[in-house]
Design an enzyme around this catalytic site. Structure first.
Site, PDB file in Angstrom:
ATOM      1  N   HIS A  65       0.807  -1.221   0.000  1.00 51.91           N
ATOM      2  CA  HIS A  65       0.000   0.000   0.000  1.00 51.91           C
ATOM      3  C   HIS A  65       0.846   1.280   0.000  1.00 51.91           C
ATOM      4  CE1 HIS A  65      -3.002   2.966   0.961  1.00 51.91           C
ATOM      5  NE2 HIS A  65      -2.478   3.165   2.150  1.00 51.91           N
ATOM      6  N   GLU A  86       0.875   5.779  12.695  1.00 46.95           N
ATOM      7  CA  GLU A  86      -0.374   5.281  13.225  1.00 46.95           C
ATOM      8  C   GLU A  86      -0.318   3.775  13.516  1.00 46.95           C
ATOM      9  OE1 GLU A  86      -3.719   6.181  10.776  1.00 46.95           O
ATOM     10  OE2 GLU A  86      -5.109   5.741  12.417  1.00 46.95           O
ATOM     11  N   ASP A  87       0.341   3.031  12.639  1.00 48.77           N
ATOM     12  CA  ASP A  87       0.289   1.572  12.745  1.00 48.77           C
ATOM     13  C   ASP A  87       1.391   0.968  13.595  1.00 48.77           C
ATOM     14  OD1 ASP A  87      -1.861   1.697  11.150  1.00 48.77           O
ATOM     15  OD2 ASP A  87      -0.890   0.987   9.321  1.00 48.77           O
ATOM     16  N   ASP A 106      -3.417   8.293  -1.292  1.00 45.11           N
ATOM     17  CA  ASP A 106      -3.748   7.202  -0.375  1.00 45.11           C
ATOM     18  C   ASP A 106      -5.159   6.696  -0.678  1.00 45.11           C
ATOM     19  OD1 ASP A 106      -3.714   5.572   1.970  1.00 45.11           O
ATOM     20  OD2 ASP A 106      -4.636   7.192   3.135  1.00 45.11           O
ATOM     21  N   ASP A 127     -24.014  15.039 -25.845  1.00 44.22           N
ATOM     22  CA  ASP A 127     -22.601  15.425 -25.837  1.00 44.22           C
ATOM     23  C   ASP A 127     -21.762  14.452 -25.021  1.00 44.22           C
ATOM     24  OD1 ASP A 127     -23.891  16.115 -23.567  1.00 44.22           O
ATOM     25  OD2 ASP A 127     -23.169  18.176 -23.490  1.00 44.22           O
TER      26      ASP A 127
END
Ligand code: MN
Length: 712
Positions: A48, A76-77, A140, A260
């Site tokens: 990721h 954060e992780d 992200d 269109d």
């Protein structure tokens, strides 16, 4: 799986002199931090951040953004990653980008109501100090949307909703049209799977059908461009699915009714050529009059520039043309991200410098432009926001003026919550009521039935709603206390005259009395008594005219003289404001003196100095805590005695000394004795104890004065 070198190769293409080491370091650090994590797809988590960095490299973003893309989830992780750690290894620039991304990711979007979405977008923009944070956040989200298949169905719709409501509009606001389109299409894919699938097939079929037609038009354009000696790039394609879907919904029409659907794009070198090409197109086919738009002379809020026109082409088919320069096209696709582009060869000529300074330019333009325009409402205003956005525990976003406090939020939610607000928990931690709220905080208001608004709150609240409601409450409370005090005074007057208050009340005599004084109710009458607008004697005489003669004697039996004029300024009694306050003549209290209040028969509240003999003696009167309210101090009378030599001009000298301190003399006497001494008495008006001190000092400084005393 993409490797570090793939990203480095990409960056090397547009910026050969980049610091590749920092990218390698960020890659290694992120791989280690996420080593134990697995994505829902079963792949290692590291896929990721690498994909996010890859998107940023494709956008030709700077090295700091790419490194931050790699590191964006570490803080954060990974419990081992800290801000200090990151800034030690990667420096402050990259660290603050990662920090900004972590902050945004902590916000949980819950409500999908339209104005909530707008507040949420504003909240994000207000939190972002550096636009790169937003660009990385969007990258992200682009990758998360590409891999949404692996999420649970309920998460899919929630994330898609959030993307459509929040992130696609933000991409649009930053002018990054490819991101906006991809985010919109991928959101629709999960929100309306059946419709999306159908449209996808129809568009594919239409594309196939139109291939020959598109090629024919492109050929005609090229031939004409050659004729005019203009070099241009021509492409034709169908519009993106979400824009077709929106058109169908908005106009309530079927896919087949959209004319269109094919848009041609012509890219040329100069602005002049754009207008030449426009003329050329209009000479070839009939334009649809209302469909021409000149976004070159009037750029969109997100700096989009282009000419748009729709013509009636071969076979009567409507075709849309977008005509712009290559430069404008880059802005249209990349928007604000174009600012961080590195240029091939890394040579800045004037043209490039202009590109690089894009953001600054935009902001400067806005300052020059006299009409504020749309732009101000978008990027600039939002980035330098005057507002603060916080969450309620229910997930609603509330917009409040900067500097707002939990009390402001409480009133913004509901008056009754404001009125009983005792404190707040911000992100789980207790804060005082005057705490200033910050962006993105989750604020839980604590209430108690026993809590009431306080005048003090007026010193820190920011919103007019809170201010108004607090004032209303204080006023109501004053009214209540006035009624209470009025009733107490009045009942005592009844007792003194050996009459029954309750009977008079039952017989409706109080109501009659109220009417006689043009008051609406008994409460209004009692309030008028409490506030000193009426005296109990006045009212009693009205109810019992027979009392008039005999009442006098009894009423006279008061133990001290008080000033006749009500002087409510300068003192405050808990929450009461408008009660009749008098300052006892016996001790003439001054602001700053230690004082107490007494409820006095028929006279409301009398303030004495605590040292006053009447207080010392004590009596049956009710004792009330009072405080000086120095903001509202009025003028107070005080008596002083001056002992001095009996010299010529002494009285003038003393008068001058007093006036020099801005004090007013209301009375003055001078008594001389045989031994050439004099005693002067003055009654003067001062603001407070401090003021009196200054006057006394000034008097002592007069030649011949040897004693100055305050007297009762
Ligand atoms: Mn992420």
């Amino acid at each position: 799986m993409i490797r570090a070198n793939d990203i480095i190769d990409k960056v090397a293409d547009y910026y050969p002199a980049a610091d590749f080491d920092i990218i390698r370091k960020a890659y290694a650090y992120s791989a280690y931090a996420h080593r134990n994590q697995v994505r829902l797809s079963g792949e290692p988590y590291m896929v990721h951040p690498i994909e996010v960095a890859n998107i940023l490299a494709e956008m030709k973003m700077d090295v700091a953004s790419i490194a931050a893309g790699l590191l964006h989830d570490t803080l954060e992780d990974d419990p081992m990653t800290s801000i200090e750690d990151l800034s030690l290894r990667f420096g402050d620039e990259i660290t603050s980008l990662v920090e900004g991304l972590t902050k945004i990711s902590k916000i949980k979007f819950k409500s999908s109501r339209e104005h909530q979405a707008e507040n949420f977008r504003k909240m994000i923009l207000a939190m972002v100090k550096d636009i790169r944070v937003l660009i990385i956040k969007l990258a992200d989200r682009v990758h998360n949307m590409r891999t949404l298949d692996f999420q649970r169905p309920d998460r899919q719709t929630a994330i898609a909703r959030e993307t459509l409501d929040i992130y696609a509009p933000l991409a649009n606001r930053l002018g990054i049209s490819w991101m906006k389109q991809e985010l919109e299409d991928n959101s629709l894919r999960y929100l309306e799977p059946a419709i999306f699938k159908e449209l996808e097939e129809k568009v594919a079929r239409k594309e196939l059908e139109s291939r020959e037609f598109i090629e024919r038009i492109i050929k005609i354009i090229h031939r004409n461009l050659d004729h005019y000696g203009i070099e241009g790039q021509v492409s034709g394609r169908l519009k993106h699915i979400y824009s077709i879907y929106r058109k169908m919904v908005r106009r309530n029409i079927a896919f087949e009714q959209i004319y269109d659907i094919i848009a041609f794009r012509i890219l040329v070198d100069s602005k002049a050529e754009c207008y030449n090409v426009l003329g050329m197109i209009h000479a070839l086919w009939h334009p649809v009059p209302s469909r021409f738009k000149d976004f070159i002379s009037m750029p969109k809020a997100n700096m989009y520039q282009s000419l748009h026109t729709t013509v009636i082409g071969p076979e009567g088919r409507h075709i849309e043309f977008q005509i712009r320069t290559h430069e404008m096209h880059q802005v249209a696709e990349m928007g604000i991200a174009a600012h961080w582009h590195y240029k091939e060869g890394y040579q800045l000529d004037d043209h490039d410098r202009k590109q690089m300074d894009w953001l600054r330019q935009m902001i400067e333009w806005q300052q020059e432009v006299s009409s504020p325009g749309e732009f101000l409402d978008t990027v600039k205003i939002d980035l330098f926001s005057e507002a603060v956005y916080v969450f309620t525990p229910a997930g609603e976003v509330k917009e409040l003026p900067n500097g707002s406090t939990p009390v402001d939020l409480a009133y913004a939610i509901h008056t009754s919550i404001g009125d009983h607000c005792t404190g707040a928990r911000v992100d789980g931690r207790l804060v005082p009521l005057r705490y200033q709220l910050k962006n993105g905080e989750m604020v839980e208001i604590l209430t108690s039935k026993r809590q009431h608004p306080n005048k003090d709150w007026l010193t820190f609240v920011k919103t007019s709603k809170a201010r108004t409601k607090i004032r209303q409450w204080v006023k109501r409370e004053e009214e209540r206390r006035s009624i209470e005090l009025g009733r107490e005074m009045f009942e005592k007057a009844f007792v003194r005259n050996k009459l029954s208050f309750n009977r008079a009340l039952k017989e409706g005599r109080l109501q009659e009395a109220a009417e006689a004084f043009s008051l609406k109710s008994v409460d209004a009458l009692l309030s008028a008594l409490g506030r000193g607008k009426l005296s109990p004697r006045q009212v009693l005489n009205r109810i019992f005219p027979e009392l008039k003669k005999g009442g006098r004697k009894k009423g006279k039996k008061s133990e001290e003289k008080v000033e006749k004029k009500p002087a409510r300024d300068g003192i405050s009694i808990k929450n009461i404001d408008d009660v009749l306050v008098r300052f006892a003549k016996c001790c003439n209290p001054l602001p700053g003196d230690d004082v107490v209040g007494f409820v006095t028969r028929g006279r409301g509240l009398t303030v004495h100095r605590r040292s006053c003999r009447h207080v010392q003696q004590g009596n049956s009167e009710r004792y009330v805590d009072v405080e000086w309210n120095l903001d509202r101090a009025g003028v107070h009378h005080v008596k002083i005695r001056v002992m001095c030599e009996d010299i010529k001009g002494m009285l003038v000298a003393l008068g001058t000394a007093i006036s020099s301190q801005d004090a007013n003399i209301t009375k003055g006497t001078l008594n001389t004795s045989i031994d050439r001494k004099a005693v002067c008495f003055f009654e003067i008006e001062v603001k407070d104890l401090e003021h009196l001190k200054k006057v006394k000092q000034a008097l002592r400084a007069v030649k011949g004065v040897y004693q100055v005393t305050r007297i009762s």
